[in-house]
Write a protein that holds these residues in place. Structure first.
Motif, short mmCIF file in Angstrom:
data_model
loop_
_atom_site.label_atom_id
_atom_site.label_comp_id
_atom_site.label_asym_id
_atom_site.label_seq_id
_atom_site.Cartn_x
_atom_site.Cartn_y
_atom_site.Cartn_z
N TRP A 182 -74.02 -27.05 9.50
CA TRP A 182 -73.82 -28.47 9.80
C TRP A 182 -72.62 -28.66 10.75
O TRP A 182 -72.70 -29.43 11.71
N LEU A 183 -71.53 -27.95 10.46
CA LEU A 183 -70.34 -28.07 11.29
C LEU A 183 -70.62 -27.60 12.71
O LEU A 183 -70.20 -28.23 13.69
N GLY A 184 -71.30 -26.46 12.82
CA GLY A 184 -71.63 -25.94 14.14
C GLY A 184 -72.47 -26.92 14.94
O GLY A 184 -72.24 -27.15 16.14
N LYS A 185 -73.45 -27.52 14.29
CA LYS A 185 -74.33 -28.47 14.95
C LYS A 185 -73.54 -29.71 15.41
O LYS A 185 -73.73 -30.22 16.52
N TYR A 186 -72.64 -30.17 14.53
CA TYR A 186 -71.85 -31.35 14.89
C TYR A 186 -71.00 -31.06 16.13
O TYR A 186 -70.91 -31.90 17.05
N CYS A 187 -70.35 -29.90 16.17
CA CYS A 187 -69.49 -29.56 17.30
C CYS A 187 -70.28 -29.50 18.61
O CYS A 187 -69.81 -29.95 19.66
N GLU A 188 -71.48 -28.94 18.55
CA GLU A 188 -72.31 -28.85 19.75
C GLU A 188 -72.72 -30.23 20.24
O GLU A 188 -72.78 -30.48 21.46
N GLU A 189 -73.00 -31.12 19.30
CA GLU A 189 -73.48 -32.45 19.68
C GLU A 189 -72.34 -33.42 20.00
O GLU A 189 -72.60 -34.49 20.58
N ASN A 190 -71.11 -33.07 19.65
CA ASN A 190 -69.97 -33.96 19.87
C ASN A 190 -68.82 -33.16 20.50
O ASN A 190 -67.80 -32.90 19.86
N PRO A 191 -68.98 -32.75 21.75
CA PRO A 191 -68.01 -31.85 22.37
C PRO A 191 -66.62 -32.45 22.55
O PRO A 191 -65.64 -31.71 22.71
N ASN A 192 -66.50 -33.77 22.50
CA ASN A 192 -65.20 -34.40 22.70
C ASN A 192 -64.44 -34.65 21.39
O ASN A 192 -63.28 -35.07 21.42
N ALA A 193 -65.10 -34.43 20.27
CA ALA A 193 -64.45 -34.65 18.98
C ALA A 193 -63.37 -33.61 18.73
O ALA A 193 -63.49 -32.45 19.15
N LYS A 194 -62.32 -34.02 18.04
CA LYS A 194 -61.23 -33.10 17.70
C LYS A 194 -61.29 -32.63 16.26
O LYS A 194 -60.47 -31.83 15.83
N GLY A 195 -62.25 -33.16 15.51
CA GLY A 195 -62.36 -32.77 14.11
C GLY A 195 -63.33 -33.67 13.39
O GLY A 195 -64.00 -34.51 14.01
N LEU A 196 -63.41 -33.49 12.06
CA LEU A 196 -64.26 -34.38 11.27
C LEU A 196 -63.79 -34.40 9.83
O LEU A 196 -63.07 -33.51 9.36
N ILE A 197 -64.18 -35.45 9.14
CA ILE A 197 -63.89 -35.60 7.72
C ILE A 197 -65.16 -35.26 6.94
O ILE A 197 -66.25 -35.74 7.26
N LEU A 198 -65.00 -34.43 5.91
CA LEU A 198 -66.09 -34.10 5.01
C LEU A 198 -65.99 -35.01 3.80
O LEU A 198 -64.95 -35.05 3.12
N GLU A 199 -67.03 -35.73 3.50
CA GLU A 199 -67.02 -36.67 2.38
C GLU A 199 -66.62 -35.95 1.09
O GLU A 199 -67.10 -34.86 0.79
N SER A 200 -65.71 -36.59 0.35
CA SER A 200 -65.23 -36.08 -0.94
C SER A 200 -64.62 -34.68 -0.84
O SER A 200 -64.58 -33.95 -1.83
N HIS A 201 -64.15 -34.31 0.34
CA HIS A 201 -63.69 -32.93 0.49
C HIS A 201 -62.38 -32.83 1.26
O HIS A 201 -61.36 -32.48 0.69
N GLY A 202 -62.40 -33.08 2.57
CA GLY A 202 -61.18 -32.87 3.32
C GLY A 202 -61.37 -32.99 4.81
O GLY A 202 -62.31 -33.66 5.29
N LEU A 203 -60.48 -32.33 5.57
CA LEU A 203 -60.39 -32.50 7.02
C LEU A 203 -60.61 -31.18 7.73
O LEU A 203 -60.04 -30.15 7.34
#
Length: 699
Positions: A182-203
């Motif tokens: 999931w993380l890999g897919k998100y990074c490929e689809e959002n090349p300008n993002a600097k990170g993400l929040i995982l629900e109920s988990h962390g950064l």
């Protein structure tokens, strides 16, 4: 989120330091900086990684290697050997072997096949989460301010509101291979993002340089802190205050009474160690109107949950009418009800292949007006569990103020707590040492025999309270043993054993520090020598006060604790050969030592029915390291036997049947024998450690 910490995280990156480091060393540096502030991540939580080009030891070719925090370890103190190293091409190849979420756990078995350079550090379950992010440097942290967003009911909307497109969001997913994809897919689809929040988990954050990654992590957390400050200013926290805190002395006095009771009720299978926290953040929560509904929801972040169990136990108590006796009377029922509830949770959520139910007792105990108690198998774990729950309080504080807090869904929580991989990790733990979970108090703890005894007990896993009247020597001994064994397991307390109030308050201090008592080593002493006609009443009373009354007072306090806990206990008296065999010119000393030995026999009779054992060790002629040989006693005994110090040691050695000197470590070994289960069927007994003296034979 803390009410006491500085408002912003400082940027601690030092370009000059970092420039002198290798890539792996910069990973250690980055990790230590992040782990140094518990607002960034809690103990053992989170992980960091770097993808580094290195020479393959087999081919000599440059290959891409993932350095990622291995299983276990703590970011604040991690070193190079705490990181796993894996070939990135082999990690990418694992995607072809993945058969879906129902086969998640089998992917962990493939990770060793990707090991680079025979690194023995086991890779963690989070390895795919770092491997498949298409950036060379990745941080995964558990900041309170971010988890407060992640644990909010509308966390996706809040993430967008606070960070825009800079930080993305993914729904809850148990850590593992699927989440890595999931993380890999998100990074490929959002090349300008600097990170993400995982629900109920962390950064998760990333960057193209170690510094960029670090500064992004710090910047995003500070942005969340600033947003929460603006949103919560002037708002009612936790529904408002329901009760007032008792004053600090009253809180500690209640803790001293309750902790042994709780400990006794939850230590049937294995003894627990306790920790007490009455910090401002804890008191704000336990005194609030929403204490019970929020506590019942449990924690959200998996790291919090693993340390604090499904939910805490809230102790029934009204600080406006502080009836501690009523609380104590109701504790057994409250703890029993928690166990029933925990078993029901296990039964609702278990799978066909789930491990058997574990200890059903609570880890966290919350008490309005007083604070929080945490209990675990050792002191460090009890303390860290408390720190994790403070993190959880900070999370609940933020999310319940700006939104609606939600804990981890029950089934998801169970699946993490009873994860087969976690069970396998527990099964690999080394066999505990013989005194793990035991608490010892050693009087005369700063002296030769006392300190040697503390060392012996600490080596076997006990926690030790060093009690002494000599503040300077006590500070030195505590510093020495804390450095050798860790600050969690040693505490100093000044106790004059001849003063009743000093003994009572000293034991209360020990109880609040560790939760109770299992072993009393009564060792405080002195020695005097004088012919009977030169023995003053003052000298006689001094011997009796320290060696007889003092032993009575500390034993009485220990018995009170043992009976409160109802899990047995152990008293070891350090008497003397002189208690059995008279010596010339030492009537006061010999008589007081004889009184000790008989007191031990009396106490052995009183305690046996409750598994309280009382035994005696009789040393003789322990010159080296012993404080009583540093003054007049040495001169007096040398005068009695017409010799000097060196001659006295030789005289004692030659006087013994075995012709051997006796050292503090020899006495400590006998004390350990009586304090351990090796002597579990012995009480009322005496061991002479005197290298052989026919006069002191006990038969």
């Amino acid at each position: 989120m803390s009410t006491t910490a500085p408002k912003r995280l400082a940027n601690l990156w030092d370009d000059a330091k970092a420039a002198a480091m290798s890539e792996p060393e910069r990973l250690v540096y980055r990790s230590n900086l992040l782990g140094s502030d518990k607002r960034v991540t809690n103990y053992g939580g989170g992980n960091t990684s770097s993808k580094i080009m290195q020479k393959d030891p087999l081919t000599g070719q440059e290959v891409e290697v993932l350095w990622v925090k291995g299983s276990g370890g703590d970011s604040a103190s991690i070193k190079l050997d705490g990181f796993s190293t894996l070939y990135m091409d082999k990690l990418r190849a694992l995607k072809g072997l993945y058969r879906g979420v129902e086969f998640e756990d089998e992917m962990v078995g493939y990770l060793p096949h990707a090991t680079f350079n025979l690194n023995p550090r086991a890779a963690s379950i989070d390895t795919p989460l770092h491997a498949y992010v298409n950036h060379p440097y990745v941080d995964h942290m558990h900041p309170d301010a971010i988890i407060a967003i992640a644990a909010s009911k509308n966390s996706k909307e809040l993430t967008k509101q606070i960070f825009g497109d800079t930080i993305g969001w993914l729904p809850w997913k148990k850590p593992g291979f699927e989440l890595g994809l999931w993380l890999g897919k998100y990074c490929e689809e959002n090349p300008n993002a600097k990170g993400l929040i995982l629900e109920s988990h962390g950064l998760f954050t990333w960057g193209d340089t170690p510094k960029e990654c670090y500064e992004t992590t710090i910047g995003i957390i500070n942005q969340a802190i600033e947003w929460f400050e603006g949103q919560t200013e002037g708002k009612t926290i936790f529904g408002g205050q329901a009760v007032q805190s008792l004053d600090a002395d009253a809180r500690r006095a209640i803790a001293a009474r309750l902790m042994p009771k709780i400990r006794g009720l939850i230590s049937e299978d294995s003894h627990k160690l306790g920790h007490f926290d009455d910090s401002a953040a804890v008191l704000e929560f336990v005194n609030s109107k929403n204490l019970r509904p929020l506590a019942a929801l449990g924690t959200s972040c998996p790291d919090h949950f693993l340390r604090t169990k499904i939910r805490p136990l809230v102790i029934d108590f009204n600080p406006a009418n502080p009836d501690v006796d009523a609380v104590i009377a109701g504790l057994a029922d409250q703890i029993a009800a928690y166990r029933v509830d925990y078993q029901a949770y296990y039964d609702r959520c278990k799978h066909d292949n789930s491990p058997p139910v574990r200890d059903p007792n609570a880890v966290v105990y919350l008490m309005p007006g007083v604070g929080m108690f945490t209990f675990a198998k050792d002191k460090a774990t009890a303390r860290i569990s408390g720190e994790f729950y403070v993190n959880a309080i900070n999370v609940m504080r933020g999310s319940s103020t700006v939104s609606e807090y939600q804990g981890l869904p029950e089934q998801e929580a169970f699946d993490i707590e009873y994860w087969l991989l976690e069970e396998a990790k527990l099964a690999r733990m080394p066999k505990p040492k013989s005194l793990v979970g035991k608490i010892a108090l050693v009087t005369g703890g700063a002296g030769g025999i006392g300190k040697a005894t503390a060392v012996r007990l600490l080596r076997e896993g006990a926690c030790v309270v060093l009690a002494d009247i000599d503040e300077t020597a006590l500070t030195t001994a505590n510093d020495e043993l804390s450095k050798a064994f860790g600050a969690d397991v040693v505490r100093p307390v000044i106790i004059n054993v001849t003063k009743e109030e000093a003994v009572i308050s000293g034991f209360a201090h020990a109880v609040v520090e560790f939760g109770g008592l299992d072993i009393l080593v009564s060792n405080a002493g002195l020695a005097s020598s004088a012919p009977i006609e030169e023995t003053t009443l003052e000298l006689w009373n001094k011997n009796m006060d320290i060696l007889s009354t003092g032993y009575f007072l500390v034993s009485r306090e220990a018995f009170r604790l043992f009976r409160a806990q109802k899990i047995g206990g152990n008293v070891v008296f350090v008497a003397s050969k002189n208690g059995l065999a008279a010596s010339p010119n030492a009537s006061a000393y010999c008589t007081a030592k004889a009184a000790e030995i008989h007191l031990a026999r009396c106490l052995a009779l009183e305690g046996a029915a409750e598994q309280i054992r009382v035994n005696t060790v009789n040393p003789d002629a322990v010159l080296r390291g012993s404080k009583i040989w540093a003054g007049e006693w040495l001169e007096q005994r040398a005068s009695t036997y017409k010799t000097d110090k060196d001659g006295l040691e030789e005289m004692y050695r030659e006087r013994s049947m075995l012709k051997r000197s006796v050292f503090p470590e020899d006495i400590a070994e006998a004390i350990y024998f009586f304090a351990s289960d090796a002597s579990s069927k012995s009480t009322g007994n005496i061991i002479n450690v005197d290298a052989g003296n026919a006069q002191s034979f006990t038969r």
